[in-house]
Design a protein around this motif. Structure first.
Motif, PDB file in Angstrom:
ATOM      1  N   ILE A 187       0.787  -1.184  -0.107  1.00  0.00           N
ATOM      2  CA  ILE A 187       0.211   0.086  -0.030  1.00  0.00           C
ATOM      3  C   ILE A 187       0.823   1.180  -0.043  1.00  0.00           C
ATOM      4  O   ILE A 187       1.807   1.545   1.067  1.00  0.00           O
ATOM      5  CB  ILE A 187      -0.881   0.047   1.389  1.00  0.00           C
ATOM      6  N   SER A 222      -2.702   6.844  -7.768  1.00  0.00           N
ATOM      7  CA  SER A 222      -3.921   6.059  -8.288  1.00  0.00           C
ATOM      8  C   SER A 222      -4.415   5.293  -6.993  1.00  0.00           C
ATOM      9  O   SER A 222      -5.505   4.920  -6.972  1.00  0.00           O
ATOM     10  CB  SER A 222      -3.382   5.248  -9.566  1.00  0.00           C
ATOM     11  N   SER A 223      -3.574   4.831  -6.144  1.00  0.00           N
ATOM     12  CA  SER A 223      -3.834   4.131  -4.935  1.00  0.00           C
ATOM     13  C   SER A 223      -3.143   4.631  -3.762  1.00  0.00           C
ATOM     14  O   SER A 223      -1.921   4.950  -3.816  1.00  0.00           O
ATOM     15  CB  SER A 223      -3.487   2.577  -5.259  1.00  0.00           C
ATOM     16  N   SER A 236      -7.831   5.862  -1.109  1.00  0.00           N
ATOM     17  CA  SER A 236      -8.190   5.844  -2.503  1.00  0.00           C
ATOM     18  C   SER A 236      -9.270   4.784  -2.576  1.00  0.00           C
ATOM     19  O   SER A 236      -9.633   3.820  -1.774  1.00  0.00           O
ATOM     20  CB  SER A 236      -6.899   5.250  -3.543  1.00  0.00           C
ATOM     21  N   LYS A 237     -10.120   5.094  -3.628  1.00  0.00           N
ATOM     22  CA  LYS A 237     -11.303   4.085  -3.765  1.00  0.00           C
ATOM     23  C   LYS A 237     -11.217   2.818  -3.927  1.00  0.00           C
ATOM     24  O   LYS A 237     -11.874   1.606  -3.191  1.00  0.00           O
ATOM     25  CB  LYS A 237     -12.074   4.544  -4.801  1.00  0.00           C
ATOM     26  N   ASP A 238      -9.927   1.950  -4.415  1.00  0.00           N
ATOM     27  CA  ASP A 238      -9.924   0.744  -4.721  1.00  0.00           C
ATOM     28  C   ASP A 238      -9.314   0.124  -3.528  1.00  0.00           C
ATOM     29  O   ASP A 238      -9.811  -1.140  -2.952  1.00  0.00           O
ATOM     30  CB  ASP A 238      -8.585   0.492  -5.627  1.00  0.00           C
ATOM     31  N   LEU A 239      -8.673   0.926  -2.351  1.00  0.00           N
ATOM     32  CA  LEU A 239      -8.474   0.346  -1.051  1.00  0.00           C
ATOM     33  C   LEU A 239      -9.730   0.330  -0.097  1.00  0.00           C
ATOM     34  O   LEU A 239      -9.900  -0.588   0.736  1.00  0.00           O
ATOM     35  CB  LEU A 239      -7.369   1.145  -0.588  1.00  0.00           C
ATOM     36  N   SER A 240     -10.814   1.234  -0.241  1.00  0.00           N
ATOM     37  CA  SER A 240     -11.748   1.305   0.384  1.00  0.00           C
ATOM     38  C   SER A 240     -12.750  -0.072   0.159  1.00  0.00           C
ATOM     39  O   SER A 240     -13.108  -0.411   1.296  1.00  0.00           O
ATOM     40  CB  SER A 240     -12.543   2.673   0.272  1.00  0.00           C
ATOM     41  N   GLN A 241     -12.594  -0.208  -1.104  1.00  0.00           N
ATOM     42  CA  GLN A 241     -13.544  -1.229  -1.505  1.00  0.00           C
ATOM     43  C   GLN A 241     -12.912  -2.745  -1.088  1.00  0.00           C
ATOM     44  O   GLN A 241     -13.745  -3.699  -0.963  1.00  0.00           O
ATOM     45  CB  GLN A 241     -13.483  -1.472  -3.082  1.00  0.00           C
ATOM     46  N   LYS A 242     -11.790  -2.759  -0.500  1.00  0.00           N
ATOM     47  CA  LYS A 242     -11.035  -3.732  -0.064  1.00  0.00           C
ATOM     48  C   LYS A 242     -11.126  -4.007   1.612  1.00  0.00           C
ATOM     49  O   LYS A 242     -10.604  -4.690   2.210  1.00  0.00           O
ATOM     50  CB  LYS A 242      -9.723  -4.059  -0.411  1.00  0.00           C
ATOM     51  N   LYS A 265     -15.903   6.648   3.916  1.00  0.00           N
ATOM     52  CA  LYS A 265     -14.963   5.460   3.532  1.00  0.00           C
ATOM     53  C   LYS A 265     -13.760   5.976   3.004  1.00  0.00           C
ATOM     54  O   LYS A 265     -12.626   5.543   3.339  1.00  0.00           O
ATOM     55  CB  LYS A 265     -15.624   4.610   2.510  1.00  0.00           C
ATOM     56  N   GLU A 266     -13.836   7.195   2.190  1.00  0.00           N
ATOM     57  CA  GLU A 266     -12.802   7.602   1.646  1.00  0.00           C
ATOM     58  C   GLU A 266     -11.992   8.728   2.287  1.00  0.00           C
ATOM     59  O   GLU A 266     -10.969   9.322   1.787  1.00  0.00           O
ATOM     60  CB  GLU A 266     -12.972   7.715   0.100  1.00  0.00           C
TER      61      GLU A 266
END
Length: 875
Positions: A773, A797-798, A818-824, A847-848
């Motif tokens: 990360i 980007s992340s 970042s959005k990709d990490l919040s989705q995880k 979340k973000e």
């Protein structure tokens, strides 16, 4: 139009029979606090029926404007849902004040029904009160016995309200035929669909008091009422009052505004046209007569009408203010008969637009929740809005309960009132628990008992500021005593006094009561009970005994200033009506020695030009130096003089006092200047809103006004000095500074942006990895954490980015994910929870993005490490 023709022919018929045509009174009952709106033709003659007043005629005929939307006569819920209910209607009537009675009234009604109205005699029925044998026999001269029906008190005993004139009545009904029902008699037609009532003849015989007892009136009288709209609908043979000429014009205008054709058979949309057409008439006539929407009493009723019309407009797709657009049609249709509509057109339009815009903002704010509640309830099995949701609409979004009930009914729903009332009561309990209430000591009962055995106090203050008097009462700590000693506070009652007691907005006099070595300082004078004038204060020296003579001396200078301000208040009232409009009515006042305050009904703030125009008019009158005259006349005579202002709702005695300045005449019991010129000068220092539809003016006179002007000049001088300018160049100097400030602001903004970009580039070099990360945690020297983190986020980007700013004792923290990490499952809100305990703070977020503030800046590095540990364990 047929409506206009029938109105004219009706009045002419009774004029030919020796009746005086009396103009419709205002729909606002200025001299009757028992009703909110005029609801019958007899209202303006109430005192005549009671024998308290006499007119120059014993027979009258009117076409009275009526509003029935509150109290005993409340048709609001039915409007739009029935064929004949209206909130505003015109009531045709003929009246006898001890002249003729039942026989003549019945004869007139028959002749008008068959000739002026042109109704088929075979279709007319009459009902009489079940105990009224006389009326039954009289009707047999015109109708067969089978078409004369006896009815109970509910249907055939009329009263204006819970109290007041009343008596048995006889109603005329028109048989609309079997297509309107299978009933063969009014007894079988309780809803009146087939046998439609069109005229009510009231045989006024009694006056009902507050205990509901009926006393014979001084003279037996006649009061009749026939709804014009209903008569026209019967004449035209149509199913609904909304099909008559007047309403068809309004409905066509609504259809034009919403661009939807009107179909009377449409159960979904037709009621919307009806409601709007009816409510616009009620609102316009009420506003023309001086009322306006507010949060209390009749103003609240009008607000409810307006909001209901707006809601129905939205059903027709009218999303923007439209009520004022209906006015030209109303004036074209009714303006020739009711000039007040034409004269008040601008004011009506302004008030309608202002109120509608305010309500649309309310709907926008609470509309989503309201629509959601309605939609959910429609799909429920109970079809009932829960008490929780109803209370939320009221408590959070300002929808009154009555309005919620109307909305529910309009959508075919109910409201769980029991649950609602429980929540409302709980809120009241919480509110009471949050405040401490101190009630003043109540002495009314003491004075009430005192006056039964003692004479009243004579008032000498109109002509004297000093007088010799005798003590007739001493009250200390709520008890009457024989003496008052040095150092004690109490009330002194005198047999006569020059002291004016506080009332009518005027403060009470101050001064002294002296006897030999005794000196009582009067700090306040009031009238705690009719007939009593109490001098409140402290005995500073000596002793005063009951029955002792003394000298009463009013503070002359203070009295004069009060008198000047009271006269200035009358001038202000006069000037407001001249500049703003004849609708201006006093809604409260305060007259003190150092200032005056005047509250009045008006729907918007006064402009600077209006305020200056008012001041100029008053100054002009001060320079003219008109003498102020006072005299007493009978209240009956005062009522007949349109030039004399009365404060409606106030109770006046049989003899009243007039304060007359030629161009301004008011009923007033206060003290006044002998000449307007003693006011000296007048300045309005503040104009503000104190409630919906109520404005307040505060003003100074004489020396106080001059001092206020000097204060403004001093402020101007000080501002000029601070800006290194002169008062004459202050505006130009200020404008230059504003322009310079704009330029500097732009430069600073550009500089900050450049610095943030540079800082962003520097910080991007600090990115490290915690596992896989990209991670950054930095303490930065800027408070622009949100903007800085946004720029960093755009470059990556992340990421997990933590930025902090510190002062000596505080710190602020911003976390972005970042959005990709919040989705995880790596959430900013979770990370901030790891930080908060360490920095001794609080915060939260989504979340973000999340933020926190803390009292322990030294814990930041530890917090950053804790986040890294969390990421290693949970990523």
């Amino acid at each position: 139009m047929l409506s206009q023709q029938i109105r004219t022919k009706f009045l002419q018929y009774f004029k030919d029979k020796g009746h005086t045509i009396v103009s419709s009174s205002s729909v606002i009952p200025h001299d009757d606090p028992t009703i909110l709106f005029i609801n019958a033709g007899m209202n303006q003659f109430k005192d005549v029926f009671l024998g308290k007043n006499e007119r120059g005629y014993t027979k009258a005929t009117t076409c009275q404007k009526c509003i029935r939307v509150g109290g005993k006569h409340n048709d609001l819920d039915n409007v739009g849902h029935t064929s004949r209910h209206l909130t505003f209607f015109e009531m045709l009537g003929n009246f006898s004040f001890g002249d003729y009675f039942k026989a003549q009234a019945i004869q007139y009604a028959w002749e008008v029904s068959t000739t002026v109205f042109g109704f088929d005699a075979e279709k007319i029925w009459a009902t009489v009160f079940e105990e009224d044998d006389e009326a039954f026999e009289l009707w047999k001269a015109y109708l067969p016995e089978k078409r004369i029906v006896r009815m109970g008190e509910k249907d055939n005993f009329w009263s204006m309200g819970d109290t007041g004139p009343c008596g048995p009545c006889s109603e005329l009904l028109f048989d609309r035929g079997p297509s309107y029902g299978r009933a063969f008699s009014p007894l079988e037609d309780p809803d009146g669909e087939r046998f439609l009532e069109f005229w009510n003849l009231v045989f006024m015989q009694f006056n009902r008091d507050a205990s509901l007892k009926q006393h014979p009136l001084p003279k037996k009288s006649i009061d009749t009422g026939a709804g014009l709209e209903r008569i026209v609908s019967l004449k035209l043979g149509v199913d609904s009052v909304f099909e008559i000429d007047i309403f068809q014009a309004f409905i066509a205008e609504v259809a034009r505004l919403c661009n939807k054709p009107y179909r009377k058979e449409d159960p979904q949309l037709a009621p919307a046209y009806h409601v709007i057409a009816d409510h616009v008439r009620s609102l316009s006539f009420a506003i023309a007569d001086g009322a306006q929407p507010s949060n209390t009493e009749r103003g609240y009723i009008l607000r409810k009408l307006l909001r209901r019309a707006v809601r129905y407009g939205r059903i027709l797709g009218l999303q923007k203010p439209f009520l004022a657009d209906m006015l030209p049609c109303l004036i074209d249709t009714m303006g020739s008969d009711y000039k007040e509509l034409v004269e008040s057109q601008t004011r009506i339009a302004d008030i309608l637009s202002l109120e509608e815009e305010t309500f649309l903002r309310t709907l926008k704010r609470g509309g989503n929740i309201l629509n959601t509640i309605i939609d959910q309830t429609k799909t429920s099995s109970s079809k009932q809005i829960s008490g929780k949701n109803a209370f939320k609409l009221k408590d959070t979004y300002g929808f009154p309960l009555e309005e919620i009930l109307l909305i529910a009914k309009d959508n075919g729903l109910k409201v769980d009132l029991d649950a609602y009332l429980v929540l409302e009561n709980q809120a009241k309990i919480r509110s009471k628990a949050a405040q401490t209430i101190h009630f003043p000591q109540k002495e009314n009962d003491v004075f009430k008992e005192y006056i039964k055995h003692h004479p009243t106090t004579g008032f000498l203050g109109y002509t004297q500021t000093e007088a010799e008097a005798a003590i007739i009462g001493i009250l200390i700590d709520g008890k009457f005593v024989e003496e008052i000693k040095e150092g004690q506070n109490g009330h002194i009652l005198l047999d006569k006094t020059p002291f004016y007691p506080e009332k009518g907005g005027q403060v009470g006099d101050t001064g002294s009561l002296t006897h030999k070595e005794a000196h009582f300082k009067v700090t306040h004078c009031h009238s705690p009970f009719p007939g009593i004038i109490a001098h409140l204060g402290k005995l500073e020296k000596g002793c005063l005994l009951l029955g002792e003579p003394l000298s009463a001396q009013v503070d002359k200078q203070k009295r004069q200033e009060i008198a000047n301000n009271h006269t200035a208040t009358h001038l202000l009232h006069w000037a407001l009506q001249k500049v703003v409009g004849a609708h201006i009515r006093q809604a409260g006042s305060l007259v003190a020695e150092d200032h005056l305050r005047f509250d009045f009904n008006h729907h918007k703030a006064l402009s600077k030009e209006e305020i200056r125009q008012i001041e100029r008019l008053i100054q002009e009158k001060i320079r003219e130096g008109q003498r102020v005259q006072t005299y007493e006349i009978s209240f009956e005579k005062a009522q007949k003089d349109p030039d004399i202002k009365q404060f409606f709702g106030d109770k006046y005695a049989a003899i009243v006092r007039v304060v007359d300045i030629d161009y301004s005449k008011e009923l007033c019991g206060g003290t006044h200047a002998e000449n307007v010129s003693t006011i000296g000068s007048f300045r309005i220092v503040k104009e503000s809103s104190i409630a919906s539809g109520v404005r307040r003016i505060e003003a100074y006179t004489r020396v106080k006004a001059e001092e206020w002007i000097y204060e403004q000049e001093d402020r101007l001088e000080k501002a000029a000095t601070l800006l290194k300018s002169s008062p004459l160049q202050l505006v130009e100097k200020t404008q230059n500074l504003i322009e310079e400030n704009k330029i500097l602001h732009t430069e600073i903004k550009a500089l900050k942006s450049s610095q943030l970009k540079q800082l962003t580039q520097t910080l991007l070099t600090k990115v490290q990895y915690v596992g896989s990360i990209p991670f950054m945690a930095q303490i930065v020297d800027t408070e622009e954490l949100n903007a800085l983190s946004e720029q960093i986020a755009q470059a990556l980007s992340s990421y997990v980015v933590i930025l902090a700013h510190t002062t000596k004792e505080r710190c602020q923290v911003m976390v972005r994910v970042s959005k990709d990490l919040s989705q995880k499952g790596i959430l900013a809100s979770s990370l901030i929870k790891e930080i908060v305990p360490i920095i001794s703070g609080g915060g939260g977020g989504k979340k973000e993005s999340a933020q926190a503030g803390g009292k322990n800046p030294e814990g930041l590095l530890q917090a950053f490490e804790q986040v890294q540990k969390w990421l290693l364990q949970n990523a």
